[in-house]
Design an enzyme around this catalytic site. Structure first.
Site, PDB file in Angstrom:
ATOM      1  N   ASN A 199       0.804  -1.183  -0.104  1.00 19.02           N
ATOM      2  CA  ASN A 199       0.018   0.071   0.130  1.00 19.02           C
ATOM      3  C   ASN A 199       0.983   1.206   0.034  1.00 19.02           C
ATOM      4  O   ASN A 199       1.872   1.290   0.436  1.00 19.02           O
ATOM      5  CB  ASN A 199      -0.912   0.115   1.179  1.00 19.02           C
ATOM      6  CG  ASN A 199      -2.041  -0.994   1.394  1.00 19.02           C
ATOM      7  OD1 ASN A 199      -1.804  -1.716   0.131  1.00 19.02           O
ATOM      8  ND2 ASN A 199      -2.387  -1.570   2.293  1.00 19.02           N
ATOM      9  N   ASP A 224      -0.709   4.244   0.921  1.00 19.08           N
ATOM     10  CA  ASP A 224      -1.263   5.174   1.520  1.00 19.08           C
ATOM     11  C   ASP A 224      -0.855   5.569   2.923  1.00 19.08           C
ATOM     12  O   ASP A 224      -1.274   6.486   3.497  1.00 19.08           O
ATOM     13  CB  ASP A 224      -2.688   4.384   1.714  1.00 19.08           C
ATOM     14  CG  ASP A 224      -2.893   3.069   2.593  1.00 19.08           C
ATOM     15  OD1 ASP A 224      -1.960   3.079   3.554  1.00 19.08           O
ATOM     16  OD2 ASP A 224      -3.803   2.321   2.599  1.00 19.08           O
ATOM     17  N   HIS A 233       5.661  -0.658  -2.839  1.00 16.18           N
ATOM     18  CA  HIS A 233       5.303   0.156  -3.796  1.00 16.18           C
ATOM     19  C   HIS A 233       5.387   1.896  -3.897  1.00 16.18           C
ATOM     20  O   HIS A 233       4.740   2.533  -4.571  1.00 16.18           O
ATOM     21  CB  HIS A 233       3.890  -0.054  -4.280  1.00 16.18           C
ATOM     22  CG  HIS A 233       3.683  -1.640  -4.937  1.00 16.18           C
ATOM     23  ND1 HIS A 233       2.487  -2.425  -4.991  1.00 16.18           N
ATOM     24  CD2 HIS A 233       4.731  -2.505  -5.343  1.00 16.18           C
ATOM     25  CE1 HIS A 233       2.664  -3.419  -5.197  1.00 16.18           C
ATOM     26  NE2 HIS A 233       4.095  -3.562  -5.712  1.00 16.18           N
ATOM     27  N   CYS A 246      12.595  14.134  -7.727  1.00 15.01           N
ATOM     28  CA  CYS A 246      12.834  14.797  -8.878  1.00 15.01           C
ATOM     29  C   CYS A 246      13.289  13.639  -9.966  1.00 15.01           C
ATOM     30  O   CYS A 246      14.274  12.915  -9.536  1.00 15.01           O
ATOM     31  CB  CYS A 246      14.078  15.631  -8.687  1.00 15.01           C
ATOM     32  SG  CYS A 246      14.627  16.180 -10.462  1.00 15.01           S
ATOM     33  N   CYS A 262      17.517  14.851 -10.955  1.00 18.51           N
ATOM     34  CA  CYS A 262      18.517  14.586  -9.924  1.00 18.51           C
ATOM     35  C   CYS A 262      18.102  13.627  -9.169  1.00 18.51           C
ATOM     36  O   CYS A 262      19.215  13.390  -8.071  1.00 18.51           O
ATOM     37  CB  CYS A 262      19.044  15.982  -9.441  1.00 18.51           C
ATOM     38  SG  CYS A 262      17.748  16.854  -8.399  1.00 18.51           S
ATOM     39  N   CYS A 277      11.638  20.744  -9.093  1.00 21.26           N
ATOM     40  CA  CYS A 277      12.480  20.753  -8.311  1.00 21.26           C
ATOM     41  C   CYS A 277      13.269  21.936  -7.975  1.00 21.26           C
ATOM     42  O   CYS A 277      13.605  22.681  -9.063  1.00 21.26           O
ATOM     43  CB  CYS A 277      13.626  19.546  -8.884  1.00 21.26           C
ATOM     44  SG  CYS A 277      15.066  19.116  -7.792  1.00 21.26           S
ATOM     45  N   CYS A 313      17.290  21.625  -9.316  1.00 24.67           N
ATOM     46  CA  CYS A 313      17.611  21.690 -10.858  1.00 24.67           C
ATOM     47  C   CYS A 313      16.281  21.919 -11.775  1.00 24.67           C
ATOM     48  O   CYS A 313      16.572  21.885 -12.875  1.00 24.67           O
ATOM     49  CB  CYS A 313      18.154  20.178 -11.103  1.00 24.67           C
ATOM     50  SG  CYS A 313      16.991  18.784 -11.384  1.00 24.67           S
ATOM     51  N   THR A 358      -4.769  -8.822   0.622  1.00 24.54           N
ATOM     52  CA  THR A 358      -4.153  -8.924  -0.909  1.00 24.54           C
ATOM     53  C   THR A 358      -4.684 -10.009  -1.793  1.00 24.54           C
ATOM     54  O   THR A 358      -4.745 -11.217  -1.442  1.00 24.54           O
ATOM     55  CB  THR A 358      -2.455  -8.776  -0.864  1.00 24.54           C
ATOM     56  OG1 THR A 358      -2.225  -8.880  -2.097  1.00 24.54           O
ATOM     57  CG2 THR A 358      -1.914 -10.016  -0.029  1.00 24.54           C
ATOM     58  N   GLU A 415     -12.342 -13.224   0.804  1.00 21.73           N
ATOM     59  CA  GLU A 415     -12.615 -13.931  -0.162  1.00 21.73           C
ATOM     60  C   GLU A 415     -11.220 -15.131  -0.511  1.00 21.73           C
ATOM     61  O   GLU A 415     -10.307 -14.431  -0.129  1.00 21.73           O
ATOM     62  CB  GLU A 415     -13.293 -13.752  -1.339  1.00 21.73           C
ATOM     63  CG  GLU A 415     -12.534 -12.515  -2.211  1.00 21.73           C
ATOM     64  CD  GLU A 415     -13.095 -11.988  -3.154  1.00 21.73           C
ATOM     65  OE1 GLU A 415     -12.403 -11.639  -3.983  1.00 21.73           O
ATOM     66  OE2 GLU A 415     -14.203 -11.581  -2.993  1.00 21.73           O
TER      67      GLU A 415
END
Ligand code: OAD
Length: 247
Positions: A101, A103, A118, A126, A129, A147, A150, A188, A215
């Site tokens: 997640n 979140d 993830h 950025c 850079c 950024c 840069c 999951t 399930e």
């Protein structure tokens, strides 16, 4: 809650638990899951929002979408399942929480050293850079943030389709899955790899693997036990049992 004698006795003895969570653990907080008839991917096309080429084609749209998601996530709270896992980390010597997640709800609930496979919607970086940015101001006139060092384009620190997982994180997750005695796969659908491999790696190395889901899933036939029901109801009961044992 019906649990096996084996799980009951493992809860008594084990000092080594590894947990993998997915979108289902946040469903009771009000965050939408990805799959299923009401899931996000039934309404949106991941290829238009969750990949690098789509971002480069239309960064404004992608930022608009993630800002909308951020607002939803800021308005929700961790639920009893997140808090139960934050408590469980104090009840065993070797505890690892791995999440798919983005979140941030595990961290808000108090979990430490979370392995985020993830990414995290609260972080950005950025693309030129690599500088990481924790607070991104995205205005309506100028949706794509740049950024401060840069002037490169800032992107959300989220793993999109076709991208590698953050360096080292999957290796740490694999190590934890390999050495644990009890592995919990929670909320999951276990269809996205390499995360979906972790319960299988754990089982191959001798861990007892328990799935908690509303399930049955792709891995139900490969785990030791499936507890069907809401994570927010089952997890607090399991953690309470462990706490009473430690008593
Ligand atoms: P999915 O949306 O694929 O699966 C959510 C699972 O949670 C389903 O199996 C539901 O049955 C279950 N579920 C729903 N409510 C629950 C509850 N209250 N208690 C327990 N289980 C519940 O989400 P993930 O498996 O997390 O990747 O998806 C994996 C990845 O696919 C995500 O990290 C995301 C997505 O594409 C990226 O964005 C990189």
């Amino acid at each position: 809650m019906n649990i096996s004698n084996k799980l009951c006795s493992l809860l008594h003895t084990t000092e080594s638990i590894c947990v993998l969570t997915g979108a289902g653990i946040s469903a009771e907080s009000g965050v939408e899951t990805f799959r299923g008839s009401n899931g996000l991917w039934s309404k949106l096309k991941p290829e238009e929002l969750a990949n690098f080429d789509a971002f480069m084609r239309n960064p404004d749209l992608v930022w608009e979408w993630y800002n909308y998601q951020k607002k939803i996530i800021h308005d929700v709270k961790p639920n009893p399942a997140h808090y139960a896992l934050a408590h469980l980390q104090d009840l065993v010597k070797d505890f690892t929480l791995i999440t798919q997640n983005i979140d941030n709800l595990h961290i808000r609930a108090g979990s430490k050293n979370v392995l985020e496979l993830h990414g995290n919607i609260e972080r950005s970086y950025c693309i030129s850079c690599g500088k990481s940015v924790t607070h991104v101001e995205v205005t309506l006139e100028n949706k794509v943030p740049h950024c401060s060092s840069c002037h490169g384009i800032i992107r959300p620190d989220i793993v999109w389709f076709g991208e590698m997982l953050p360096e080292g994180v999957f290796e740490m997750a694999t190590d934890a899955a390999t050495r644990c005695e009890l592995f919990l796969s929670i909320g999951t659908s276990a269809v996205v790899y390499p995360a979906a491999n972790l319960p299988l790696i754990a089982r191959k190395q001798g861990a007892y693997v328990v799935e908690i889901n509303m399930e049955r899933t792709e891995i139900s036939n490969s785990v030791d036990e499936t507890l069907l029901g809401k994570a927010g109801e089952i997890l607090p009961q399991l953690v309470k049992m462990k706490e009473e044992i430690k008593g």
